[in-house]
Design a protein around this motif. Sequence first.
Motif, short mmCIF file in Angstrom:
data_model
loop_
_atom_site.label_atom_id
_atom_site.label_comp_id
_atom_site.label_asym_id
_atom_site.label_seq_id
_atom_site.Cartn_x
_atom_site.Cartn_y
_atom_site.Cartn_z
N THR A 103 91.03 32.73 2.25
CA THR A 103 91.47 31.34 2.26
C THR A 103 92.96 31.19 1.97
O THR A 103 93.46 30.08 1.88
N ARG A 109 94.59 27.34 11.11
CA ARG A 109 94.02 27.31 9.78
C ARG A 109 92.76 26.46 9.74
O ARG A 109 91.78 26.79 9.08
N ASN A 124 84.67 29.54 8.25
CA ASN A 124 84.19 29.93 6.94
C ASN A 124 83.09 29.01 6.44
O ASN A 124 82.11 29.44 5.82
N ASP A 159 94.38 34.62 -2.17
CA ASP A 159 93.27 33.85 -2.76
C ASP A 159 92.63 34.57 -3.94
O ASP A 159 91.59 34.16 -4.44
N ARG A 180 89.03 27.65 8.58
CA ARG A 180 88.25 26.98 7.54
C ARG A 180 86.90 26.53 8.08
O ARG A 180 85.87 26.63 7.39
N PHE A 232 95.78 33.85 7.01
CA PHE A 232 94.41 34.19 6.59
C PHE A 232 93.69 35.15 7.55
O PHE A 232 92.55 35.52 7.29
#
Length: 436
Positions: free
Chosen positions: A202, A425, A432, A227, A429, A176
Amino acid sequence: MEDAPMEYGESNKEIEVAPALIAVHPNQESVAVAVGSDLRVFDLQGDCAVSLVDDSSGGSLHKDSIRAIRYGANGKLFVSAGDDKLVKIWSTESWRCISTVCSEKRVSAVAITNDGLYVCFADKFGVVWVVDVDGSDGQAIVNKKAAPMLSHYCSIITSLEFSPEGQFIVSADRDFKIRVTAFPNKPLDGAHEIQSYCLGHTEFVSCLAFACNVEYPQGFLVSGSGDSTVRLWEISSGTLLDTCEVGGKAGLLESNGREEECCSAITDLCTNSDGTLVAVAVQSLQGIILLSCNLSARTLSLAKVVSIGGETFIPTRLVASRSTGLLWMITGVSNLRGYEYTSLARVRVIFGFNKSNHDFIQNERLVLEDDKVPGGSNLLEKLQGSVSFDEKVFVAAAEAVKTAMGNFITVCDTMAERRVRNADRGRIRDHNADCS
């Protein structure tokens, strides 16, 4: 003691396929296609096929699937690389291989500095290497060794791009991330200054391109991802400017309870000469999507879905000739199981890609017929081969490419690598979520 991690496919080569690739000289003097280990080049000025000369390997050229091909910005160099762990640098004047550089791992992406002095390549273990080609001037250069320049820890690098002014090298990976790194004055000593990270996707980032024009010469970064989004970035700060949900806007997503069918990965994208249009290839779309890119407003929006009528054509690679406004597309694979073909390729061309006016967007007949393609039947016979096109074969090829793309971003990790990757990851996340 843990076993060393194995690169995916080394034990499964009999089932591995490679998508067809296409590259165009910046002045459209020639067109190159790679299908599996086969590299094919057509000279548009001479209207003839090119005979490649590679003294370094006894004339065998590549020995395994080619995963990346690219012309330099000035058109003097061409680079091919792939699963045989060889990076071949070609002079486009003689089409002689002037240097073969050995990689420690299989190569996933290549880039050439705007001045043509350095070739960079990335491997499937996340390292970007650089080799100096200064002074070659089309002549053979021997004993060139690549130096490690930067690294994404154990994450497959999927795309490499230099910014328009050459100040930054941008690298994307399957975890990502998009990393923007200042390209140093002495790249053989390593690139240690990270300018920014562009975080927001994502799923794996599959492709990168820059949209720029006279008003914005530094350009803005455009990225595509698994994504099903295309995103616009300001790379100095890593700021996400806009997100376009391409799959949904093109009517590709179907709510049928099966998650794997509800996301169509972006497989490739490219921009036109003034940065006002972005052509997007989607994993399951028989054609391309055109996005309008407003650089002053920093926005992306759906402009048109262009279908390739009359046959199954799901592009595996797009490339624009900015000097002529032609958008070249290819579909195809190598090692298609269950069929007699060792390789399969089909080339199509869209005209007017250098125009952003209303007439171009509204034009319903953008795809050139075969006899209107530059080079005509001579070019198509060289680049596609003499295979007669069977609808069932191209449907099977599209499914094989879909599977191959999933395989490409998979690697047999050690437990330690999995823990690091999962932690990365998780941090992305969290980032985000904080920004939403």
